[in-house]
Motif scaffolding. Structure first.
Motif, PDB file in Angstrom:
ATOM      1  N   ALA A 159      -9.357   2.152   3.155  1.00 59.78           N
ATOM      2  CA  ALA A 159     -10.563   2.642   2.489  1.00 59.78           C
ATOM      3  C   ALA A 159     -10.319   2.860   0.996  1.00 59.78           C
ATOM      4  O   ALA A 159     -11.234   2.717   0.177  1.00 59.78           O
ATOM      5  CB  ALA A 159     -11.045   3.936   3.150  1.00 59.78           C
ATOM      6  N   ALA A 160      -9.091   3.192   0.638  1.00 64.08           N
ATOM      7  CA  ALA A 160      -8.744   3.415  -0.769  1.00 64.08           C
ATOM      8  C   ALA A 160      -8.388   2.119  -1.491  1.00 64.08           C
ATOM      9  O   ALA A 160      -8.021   2.153  -2.674  1.00 64.08           O
ATOM     10  CB  ALA A 160      -7.578   4.395  -0.852  1.00 64.08           C
ATOM     11  N   GLY A 161      -8.493   0.989  -0.794  1.00 65.24           N
ATOM     12  CA  GLY A 161      -8.187  -0.297  -1.417  1.00 65.24           C
ATOM     13  C   GLY A 161      -6.708  -0.623  -1.481  1.00 65.24           C
ATOM     14  O   GLY A 161      -6.299  -1.541  -2.220  1.00 65.24           O
ATOM     15  N   LEU A 162      -5.899   0.117  -0.734  1.00 67.31           N
ATOM     16  CA  LEU A 162      -4.455  -0.139  -0.707  1.00 67.31           C
ATOM     17  C   LEU A 162      -4.140  -1.194   0.358  1.00 67.31           C
ATOM     18  O   LEU A 162      -4.811  -1.265   1.390  1.00 67.31           O
ATOM     19  CB  LEU A 162      -3.697   1.154  -0.425  1.00 67.31           C
ATOM     20  CG  LEU A 162      -3.813   2.203  -1.539  1.00 67.31           C
ATOM     21  CD1 LEU A 162      -3.374   3.565  -1.040  1.00 67.31           C
ATOM     22  CD2 LEU A 162      -3.009   1.785  -2.771  1.00 67.31           C
ATOM     23  N   TRP A 163      -3.133  -1.978   0.104  1.00 68.95           N
ATOM     24  CA  TRP A 163      -2.758  -3.061   1.023  1.00 68.95           C
ATOM     25  C   TRP A 163      -1.817  -2.516   2.088  1.00 68.95           C
ATOM     26  O   TRP A 163      -0.658  -2.190   1.794  1.00 68.95           O
ATOM     27  CB  TRP A 163      -2.076  -4.187   0.251  1.00 68.95           C
ATOM     28  CG  TRP A 163      -3.005  -4.893  -0.709  1.00 68.95           C
ATOM     29  CD1 TRP A 163      -4.279  -4.547  -1.024  1.00 68.95           C
ATOM     30  CD2 TRP A 163      -2.700  -6.067  -1.466  1.00 68.95           C
ATOM     31  NE1 TRP A 163      -4.809  -5.421  -1.935  1.00 68.95           N
ATOM     32  CE2 TRP A 163      -3.863  -6.373  -2.224  1.00 68.95           C
ATOM     33  CE3 TRP A 163      -1.592  -6.886  -1.593  1.00 68.95           C
ATOM     34  CZ2 TRP A 163      -3.926  -7.462  -3.096  1.00 68.95           C
ATOM     35  CZ3 TRP A 163      -1.643  -7.974  -2.459  1.00 68.95           C
ATOM     36  CH2 TRP A 163      -2.809  -8.249  -3.185  1.00 68.95           C
ATOM     37  N   ALA A 164      -2.316  -2.433   3.306  1.00 64.93           N
ATOM     38  CA  ALA A 164      -1.525  -1.849   4.391  1.00 64.93           C
ATOM     39  C   ALA A 164      -1.811  -2.588   5.685  1.00 64.93           C
ATOM     40  O   ALA A 164      -2.868  -3.200   5.849  1.00 64.93           O
ATOM     41  CB  ALA A 164      -1.852  -0.366   4.543  1.00 64.93           C
TER      42      ALA A 164
END
Length: 401
Positions: free
Chosen positions: A315-320
């Motif tokens: 949701a925060a735009g982090l790649w996971a």
């Protein structure tokens, strides 16, 4: 219809009409030629009489699949097998006669072996001047390690290129990859080289020799790391905290959740700080403070589940992504009906599953046509295309087949 064949369709294949004479074994060559076979090439696999190529007997976890190696059946579908003694002069002549009908010859013996057998590039070029002759090896054909007759095997290449020492944390032993990454890289490079040579022949009317080796192919996939190392003038060292690659910054790495593991790749530290509710992370430098950041995230991640972390990170735009087992990945592909997992019938009649071709072509899609062959299953069929029955019988009587 034999058990080796599947029903034909009217769908064209990209390499229809291309014939490959395949002297390869293990992974470097067979994986490359299977790609050509999947795309429609008629790949003729040349093996030793009775026992076949070495990898047929390679066990995984001490097991075989009804007498065949899981590795062999994984890399030898869509091929026809000819079993013949390469040390026989009559067999050599038969293969050179067969080569007149072939576009490509592929081998991955140690340098010099094919020349000594009378099956080198010049031998094939005499019978077909525009032949494409591809040699795969561990160290190349003329490098110093080739001249020293060094064994060229995946783990040894991982060690020699620096790949194994790039993996893991500082202070830990070097870590080998979880698959034969150098063999696979070499195979994909080999297939590319052959396709480029086929295009060059179609455009320019020339045959040529193609050479690919594991060492240089692996150095090539280290391209970004080597570029960073030589152009920054420093040699990067592994992270003490376990940043997954020695040249990358926080938060890159694998983290334990309460019920498994998550992978976190590149991301802005302010976003990381917000998701992990720790404002101090945003004030740190992603490179010079990378070990401290990694250790702090290692402290935080066990307190929530994989799904909880992924929801917040994505949701925060982090790649996971979640860290899964191979079985998890395969089960998902099967459930989704993906063409990457194909069902075939082994020569024993046993159903087996294989990984499909990863190339998607909209107009000429790959197709499974032949199951992995038994040793010499197609010897009479293939050689009968260029030899008469008397010539075949002489080879049989001489013990060459």
């Amino acid at each position: 219809m034999t058990t080796a064949e599947l029903p034909a369709t009217d769908t064209p294949l990209a390499l229809d009409g291309i014939r490959v004479l395949d002297f390869t074994q293990m992974m470097l060559g067979p994986f490359a030629t299977q790609i050509l076979a999947d795309l429609g090439a008629d790949v003729i696999k040349v093996e030793r009489p009775k026992v076949g190529e070495w990898e047929r007997g390679l066990t995984f976890a001490g097991k075989l699949v009804d007498g065949d190696s899981a590795a062999f059946i994984a890399m030898n579908r869509n091929k026809r097998s000819v079993a013949i003694d390469l040390k026989s002069a009559d067999a050599r002549d038969a293969l050179l006669k067969l080569a007149r009908t072939c576009d490509v010859v592929v081998e991955n013996f140690r340098p010099g072996v094919m020349d000594r057998l009378g099956l080198g590039y010049e031998d094939f070029r005499r019978v077909r001047p525009d032949i494409i002759y591809c040699s795969g090896s561990g160290w190349g054909q003329r490098t110093k390690y080739a001249q020293m007759n060094r064994p060229g095997q995946d783990l040894l290449i991982q060690a020699a290129t620096g790949l194994a020492l790039n993996t893991g944390s500082a202070g830990d032993p070097p870590v080998a990859a979880g698959t034969s990454i150098c063999d696979a890289t070499g195979a994909l490079t080999l297939a590319n080289g052959i396709l480029a040579a086929l295009l060059a022949r179609a455009r320019h009317g020339i045959g040529q020799r193609v050479e690919v080796d594991l060492y240089h192919a692996t150095m090539a996939i280290l391209t970004q790391e080597i570029s960073a190392m030589v152009n920054h003038g420093i040699e990067f060292t592994r992270s003490a905290a376990g940043i997954a690659q020695p040249w990358l910054s926080a938060p890159f790495g694998i983290y334990r959740a309460s019920d498994g593991w998550i992978a976190l790749a590149m991301g802005d530290l302010s976003a990381v700080a917000e998701v992990f509710d720790d404002a101090t992370i945003a004030d740190q430098d992603p490179w010079s403070d990378r070990d401290a950041i990694k250790r702090r995230l290692d402290e935080l991640t066990p307190h929530r589940s994989t799904d909880d972390w992924l929801a917040g990170l994505l949701a925060a735009g982090l790649w996971a992504a979640p860290v899964r087992t191979m079985k998890d990945a395969v089960d998902e592909l099967v459930a989704d009906g993906s063409p990457m997992i194909v069902d075939i019938e082994h020569s024993s009649g046993r159903p087996v599953q294989l990984v499909g071709c990863p190339i998607t072509l909209s107009e000429t899609p790959w197709r499974q046509r032949l199951r992995p062959p038994t040793v010499g299953e197609h010897t009479a069929e293939v050689l009968g295309e260029v030899l008469d029955e008397d010539e075949l019988e002489r080879l049989r009587e001489a013990g060459s087949l």
